[in-house]
Design a protein around this motif. Structure first.
Motif, PDB file in Angstrom:
ATOM      1  N   VAL A  35     -49.008 -73.479  29.299  1.00  0.00           N
ATOM      2  CA  VAL A  35     -48.634 -74.592  28.427  1.00  0.00           C
ATOM      3  C   VAL A  35     -47.662 -74.132  27.353  1.00  0.00           C
ATOM      4  CG1 VAL A  35     -49.512 -76.202  26.688  1.00  0.00           C
ATOM      5  CG2 VAL A  35     -50.690 -75.957  28.872  1.00  0.00           C
ATOM      6  N   GLU A  36     -47.906 -72.978  26.749  1.00  0.00           N
ATOM      7  CA  GLU A  36     -47.004 -72.498  25.701  1.00  0.00           C
ATOM      8  C   GLU A  36     -45.608 -72.222  26.268  1.00  0.00           C
ATOM      9  OE1 GLU A  36     -46.542 -68.715  22.725  1.00  0.00           O
ATOM     10  OE2 GLU A  36     -48.505 -69.711  22.778  1.00  0.00           O
ATOM     11  N   ALA A  87     -54.302 -73.573  21.098  1.00  0.00           N
ATOM     12  CA  ALA A  87     -55.058 -74.056  22.255  1.00  0.00           C
ATOM     13  C   ALA A  87     -56.520 -74.262  21.878  1.00  0.00           C
ATOM     14  CB  ALA A  87     -54.959 -73.058  23.405  1.00  0.00           C
ATOM     15  N   PHE A 125     -54.566 -79.097  23.574  1.00  0.00           N
ATOM     16  CA  PHE A 125     -53.583 -78.183  22.984  1.00  0.00           C
ATOM     17  C   PHE A 125     -52.781 -78.935  21.928  1.00  0.00           C
ATOM     18  CE2 PHE A 125     -50.114 -75.277  22.601  1.00  0.00           C
ATOM     19  CZ  PHE A 125     -50.505 -74.066  23.162  1.00  0.00           C
ATOM     20  N   ALA A 148     -56.667 -76.633  29.112  1.00  0.00           N
ATOM     21  CA  ALA A 148     -55.759 -76.678  27.952  1.00  0.00           C
ATOM     22  C   ALA A 148     -55.671 -78.065  27.340  1.00  0.00           C
ATOM     23  CB  ALA A 148     -54.369 -76.197  28.349  1.00  0.00           C
ATOM     24  N   ALA A 207     -59.882 -73.205  26.468  1.00  0.00           N
ATOM     25  CA  ALA A 207     -58.729 -72.992  27.329  1.00  0.00           C
ATOM     26  C   ALA A 207     -58.720 -71.568  27.882  1.00  0.00           C
ATOM     27  CB  ALA A 207     -57.445 -73.253  26.563  1.00  0.00           C
ATOM     28  N   ALA A 254     -54.057 -70.878  31.304  1.00  0.00           N
ATOM     29  CA  ALA A 254     -53.690 -72.228  30.873  1.00  0.00           C
ATOM     30  C   ALA A 254     -52.944 -72.182  29.542  1.00  0.00           C
ATOM     31  CB  ALA A 254     -54.938 -73.101  30.762  1.00  0.00           C
ATOM     32  N   ARG A 255     -53.427 -71.373  28.611  1.00  0.00           N
ATOM     33  CA  ARG A 255     -52.747 -71.221  27.317  1.00  0.00           C
ATOM     34  C   ARG A 255     -51.297 -70.759  27.530  1.00  0.00           C
ATOM     35  NH1 ARG A 255     -56.494 -69.848  22.757  1.00  0.00           N
ATOM     36  NH2 ARG A 255     -58.619 -70.104  23.529  1.00  0.00           N
TER      37      ARG A 255
END
Length: 305
Positions: free
Chosen positions: A172-173, A160, A141, A138, A164, A168-169
């Protein structure tokens, strides 16, 4: 909508340029910037409760063109237990609290109502080291949002990089949503030391509202020191597991740490943390001896340079 940071080229333009270079056999084309999608978060509201004393002034960011490297650590946790009428407690299998460290490069553009912030993620890491290789996909991003001079995030959009992974997307979001719904923002009115204001809006937890109460404890030019108290309350007053509907009996938020230092010449706080635990108890209000479902939620945001 206010303009995004001018230093960032449009994703689609960058992607087309890269494709053209590849078609010509050119080497060394960098990955295109992520295409940003609105996150769909409603902006919070700022309400001044006490103006404070002494000399008063409007607090506004003045960071146009500033670049800031920061490390934001996002922690979250959840537990649930059922307390039977005889006092015995049956808890769901405990899950460890999870932490994600987000190395960010933040850039401010514009001033006053036109101010916006663009954020690019370095290589993130998490408390579960086994997932860090996947999480690292990621890196790159992007998050952009309008902030105005008060710092209140509006119209956030994120994207992203193509490489990614889905996990992982999503990870992180989720962390960025928690961060955005714990906003640091200032009132429109002039304030002095001791001023108190509330920033209230939706939480990253479904069915919850979050309010942050700020107190101005000191100011030295562009350096602003704040105390923070969090409160999170259920929007829906019932918990339905498909068999029985229980109502909220008690909801309490305990702020374990609430202190921040803001440099108005930089887009993100430079130090401090907001750390709180929410306890919601569900049961039958008409049955004092009935079972109780106890949910505890941990949320924490920590800033460092």
């Amino acid at each position: 909508m206010n303009p995004r940071p001018a230093s960032r080229p449009r994703t689609r333009t960058a992607a087309l340029a890269c494709a053209a270079l590849l078609a010509l056999g050119a080497a060394g084309c960098a990955d295109p910037e992520p295409e940003l999608t609105p996150l769909g978060l409603d902006p919070a509201r700022v309400e001044l409760l006490e103006p404070g004393g002494g000399d008063k002034a409007v607090i506004r960011y003045r960071d146009e063109g500033a670049d800031q490297a920061a490390r934001v650590t996002v922690t979250r946790g959840f537990t649930q237990a059922v307390e039977a009428p005889d006092g015995t407690v049956e808890a769901d299998p405990a899950l460890p609290d999870t932490t994600m460290v987000l190395p960010l490069q933040a850039t401010a553009a514009g001033a006053g109502p036109a101010r916006s912030v663009g954020v690019e993620l370095g290589e993130p890491t998490g408390s579960d080291e086994r997932l860090n290789e996947d999480l690292a996909t990621a890196e790159g991003f992007r998050l952009d949002y309008d902030a105005g001079g008060t710092g209140l995030p509006r119209n956030p959009a994120a994207g992203a990089p193509e490489r990614a992974s889905d996990t992982a997307r999503a990870g992180v979001e989720t962390s960025l949503r928690q961060w955005l719904t714990t906003p640091v923002a200032f009132p429109d009115d002039p304030v002095g030391v001791g001023a108190v204001w509330r920033v209230a809006g939706e939480a990253d937890d479904p069915g919850m509202r979050r309010a942050l109460t700020y107190r101005l404890v000191g100011r030295d030019g562009d350096l602003v020191d704040l105390e923070v108290t969090a409160e999170q309350t259920p929007v829906e007053a019932t918990l339905d597991d498909g068999e029985v509907a229980l109502s909220v009996i008690e909801a309490e938020t305990r702020t374990r740490e609430g202190r921040l230092r803001v440099d108005l010449r930089r887009p993100l706080p430079v130090s401090g943390a907001v750390d709180f635990v929410v306890t919601v108890v569900y049961g039958d209000p008409g049955d004092d001896a009935g079972p109780r479902v106890i949910q505890r939620t941990l949320r924490a945001i920590e800033y460092a340079g």
